[in-house]
Design a protein around this motif. Structure first.
Motif, PDB file in Angstrom:
ATOM      1  N   GLU A  84      -3.893  -2.563   5.259  1.00 56.22           N
ATOM      2  CA  GLU A  84      -4.751  -1.465   4.840  1.00 56.22           C
ATOM      3  C   GLU A  84      -4.028  -0.634   3.776  1.00 56.22           C
ATOM      4  N   PRO A  85      -4.788  -0.037   2.861  1.00 57.86           N
ATOM      5  CA  PRO A  85      -4.150   0.823   1.863  1.00 57.86           C
ATOM      6  C   PRO A  85      -3.374   1.939   2.551  1.00 57.86           C
ATOM      7  N   GLY A  86      -2.250   2.289   1.974  1.00 56.38           N
ATOM      8  CA  GLY A  86      -1.437   3.350   2.536  1.00 56.38           C
ATOM      9  C   GLY A  86      -0.957   4.288   1.450  1.00 56.38           C
ATOM     10  N   GLN A  87      -0.585   5.472   1.862  1.00 62.53           N
ATOM     11  CA  GLN A  87      -0.061   6.467   0.935  1.00 62.53           C
ATOM     12  C   GLN A  87       1.434   6.232   0.773  1.00 62.53           C
ATOM     13  N   PHE A  88       1.870   6.011  -0.444  1.00 63.17           N
ATOM     14  CA  PHE A  88       3.286   5.840  -0.740  1.00 63.17           C
ATOM     15  C   PHE A  88       3.739   7.073  -1.513  1.00 63.17           C
ATOM     16  N   VAL A  89       4.820   7.710  -1.036  1.00 59.26           N
ATOM     17  CA  VAL A  89       5.314   8.914  -1.689  1.00 59.26           C
ATOM     18  C   VAL A  89       6.574   8.593  -2.480  1.00 59.26           C
ATOM     19  N   LYS A  90       6.826   9.403  -3.494  1.00 61.59           N
ATOM     20  CA  LYS A  90       7.966   9.195  -4.382  1.00 61.59           C
ATOM     21  C   LYS A  90       9.246   9.055  -3.560  1.00 61.59           C
ATOM     22  N   GLY A  91      10.037   8.029  -3.897  1.00 61.55           N
ATOM     23  CA  GLY A  91      11.280   7.752  -3.174  1.00 61.55           C
ATOM     24  C   GLY A  91      11.406   6.254  -2.920  1.00 61.55           C
ATOM     25  N   ARG A  92      12.169   5.875  -1.912  1.00 60.20           N
ATOM     26  CA  ARG A  92      12.418   4.466  -1.581  1.00 60.20           C
ATOM     27  C   ARG A  92      11.350   3.944  -0.633  1.00 60.20           C
ATOM     28  N   PHE A  93      11.098   2.614  -0.698  1.00 61.17           N
ATOM     29  CA  PHE A  93      10.180   1.976   0.248  1.00 61.17           C
ATOM     30  C   PHE A  93      10.691   0.579   0.577  1.00 61.17           C
ATOM     31  N   SER A  94      10.249   0.064   1.704  1.00 62.42           N
ATOM     32  CA  SER A  94      10.442  -1.345   2.037  1.00 62.42           C
ATOM     33  C   SER A  94       9.218  -1.788   2.830  1.00 62.42           C
ATOM     34  N   ILE A  95       8.858  -3.038   2.637  1.00 61.79           N
ATOM     35  CA  ILE A  95       7.685  -3.585   3.320  1.00 61.79           C
ATOM     36  C   ILE A  95       7.973  -5.048   3.648  1.00 61.79           C
ATOM     37  N   ASP A  96       7.443  -5.508   4.778  1.00 64.25           N
ATOM     38  CA  ASP A  96       7.691  -6.869   5.240  1.00 64.25           C
ATOM     39  C   ASP A  96       6.374  -7.614   5.395  1.00 64.25           C
ATOM     40  N   PHE A  97       6.349  -8.842   4.886  1.00 66.28           N
ATOM     41  CA  PHE A  97       5.200  -9.731   5.038  1.00 66.28           C
ATOM     42  C   PHE A  97       5.619 -10.897   5.928  1.00 66.28           C
ATOM     43  N   ASN A  98       4.891 -11.153   6.998  1.00 63.27           N
ATOM     44  CA  ASN A  98       5.129 -12.338   7.816  1.00 63.27           C
ATOM     45  C   ASN A  98       4.347 -13.493   7.205  1.00 63.27           C
ATOM     46  N   VAL A  99       5.063 -14.546   6.825  1.00 58.03           N
ATOM     47  CA  VAL A  99       4.486 -15.647   6.051  1.00 58.03           C
ATOM     48  C   VAL A  99       4.503 -16.930   6.872  1.00 58.03           C
ATOM     49  N   VAL A 100       3.393 -17.673   6.808  1.00 51.47           N
ATOM     50  CA  VAL A 100       3.292 -18.999   7.423  1.00 51.47           C
ATOM     51  C   VAL A 100       2.488 -19.870   6.467  1.00 51.47           C
ATOM     52  N   PHE A 101       3.043 -21.042   6.128  1.00 45.71           N
ATOM     53  CA  PHE A 101       2.260 -22.012   5.360  1.00 45.71           C
ATOM     54  C   PHE A 101       2.811 -23.409   5.577  1.00 45.71           C
ATOM     55  N   ALA A 102       1.996 -24.398   5.266  1.00 44.91           N
ATOM     56  CA  ALA A 102       2.377 -25.797   5.431  1.00 44.91           C
ATOM     57  C   ALA A 102       3.016 -26.308   4.147  1.00 44.91           C
ATOM     58  N   ALA A 103       4.230 -26.829   4.256  1.00 46.83           N
ATOM     59  CA  ALA A 103       4.885 -27.495   3.133  1.00 46.83           C
ATOM     60  C   ALA A 103       4.565 -28.979   3.240  1.00 46.83           C
ATOM     61  N   THR A 104       3.934 -29.525   2.201  1.00 44.54           N
ATOM     62  CA  THR A 104       3.516 -30.925   2.237  1.00 44.54           C
ATOM     63  C   THR A 104       4.264 -31.808   1.249  1.00 44.54           C
ATOM     64  N   ARG A 105       5.029 -31.176   0.332  1.00 45.84           N
ATOM     65  CA  ARG A 105       5.783 -31.946  -0.662  1.00 45.84           C
ATOM     66  C   ARG A 105       6.857 -31.063  -1.287  1.00 45.84           C
ATOM     67  N   SER A 106       7.795 -31.690  -1.983  1.00 45.00           N
ATOM     68  CA  SER A 106       8.836 -30.955  -2.694  1.00 45.00           C
ATOM     69  C   SER A 106       8.243 -30.278  -3.921  1.00 45.00           C
ATOM     70  N   GLY A 107       8.846 -29.178  -4.321  1.00 45.83           N
ATOM     71  CA  GLY A 107       8.399 -28.483  -5.525  1.00 45.83           C
ATOM     72  C   GLY A 107       8.774 -27.021  -5.505  1.00 45.83           C
ATOM     73  N   ASP A 108       8.423 -26.334  -6.578  1.00 45.69           N
ATOM     74  CA  ASP A 108       8.724 -24.922  -6.731  1.00 45.69           C
ATOM     75  C   ASP A 108       7.566 -24.076  -6.225  1.00 45.69           C
ATOM     76  N   VAL A 109       7.897 -22.914  -5.671  1.00 45.07           N
ATOM     77  CA  VAL A 109       6.887 -21.952  -5.233  1.00 45.07           C
ATOM     78  C   VAL A 109       7.234 -20.587  -5.807  1.00 45.07           C
ATOM     79  N   GLU A 110       6.193 -19.785  -6.054  1.00 44.02           N
ATOM     80  CA  GLU A 110       6.355 -18.418  -6.538  1.00 44.02           C
ATOM     81  C   GLU A 110       5.803 -17.453  -5.499  1.00 44.02           C
ATOM     82  N   PHE A 111       6.493 -16.337  -5.332  1.00 45.80           N
ATOM     83  CA  PHE A 111       6.075 -15.277  -4.430  1.00 45.80           C
ATOM     84  C   PHE A 111       5.604 -14.113  -5.298  1.00 45.80           C
TER      85      PHE A 111
END
Length: 151
Positions: A84-111
């Motif tokens: 959900e949208p959140g209010q970010f105030v001036k200063g430092r922040f950190s955020i975490d995304f829990n990621v799950v996906f199927a890798a089916t072959r070799s190659g490069d990925v971008e985040f």
């Protein structure tokens, strides 16, 4: 409400992120540049940790998209766990995304991280079979030993 302006300093792939009472992040099991897998297909589970600075306070709806080298979407936080949208105030922040996906072959990925109006490639990684990487490292070591010490 205006959109916050942010600057990303670091993006780390790890097994988990724990928070101390003081707010410090403890990164557990930080991954190397290659995402090694024993075989294909395989499910990858990890946390994508992003840190930075909020330059201008405002609203942000954080989003992470993982794309393969041909532009296919492997993961989209708006589909699996929309924040959900959140209010970010001036200063430092950190955020975490829990990621799950199927890798089916070799190659490069971008985040690709979108926070506010801007999207940027926060990290690029290579997915490869563990056996292939071992052979590459052995070949590199053999080449270095054949060439002798560097002058």
């Amino acid at each position: 409400m205006s959109t916050a302006e942010i600057d990303i300093d670091a993006a780390v792939i790890c097994d988990d992120v724990r928070r101390e009472v003081t707010g410090k992040a403890i990164l557990i099991g930080v991954w190397p540049l290659e995402l090694t897998v024993p075989n294909y297909p395989t499910e990858l589970f990890f946390c994508f940790h992003v840190e930075g600075a909020v330059i201008q306070s405002g609203q942000i709806e954080p989003r992470l998209v993982v794309r393969d080298e041909v532009g296919g979407t492997l993961f989209d936080s708006d589909v699996t766990a929309k924040m959900e949208p959140g209010q970010f105030v001036k200063g430092r922040f950190s955020i975490d995304f829990n990621v799950v996906f199927a890798a089916t072959r070799s190659g490069d990925v971008e985040f690709i991280v979108t926070m506010g109006g801007a999207s940027l490639v926060a990290a690029k990684r290579r997915i490869e079979l563990l056996d292939v990487l071992k052979k590459e490292r052995e070949a590199e070591r053999a080449t270095l030993s054949d060439n002798g010490p560097a002058s």
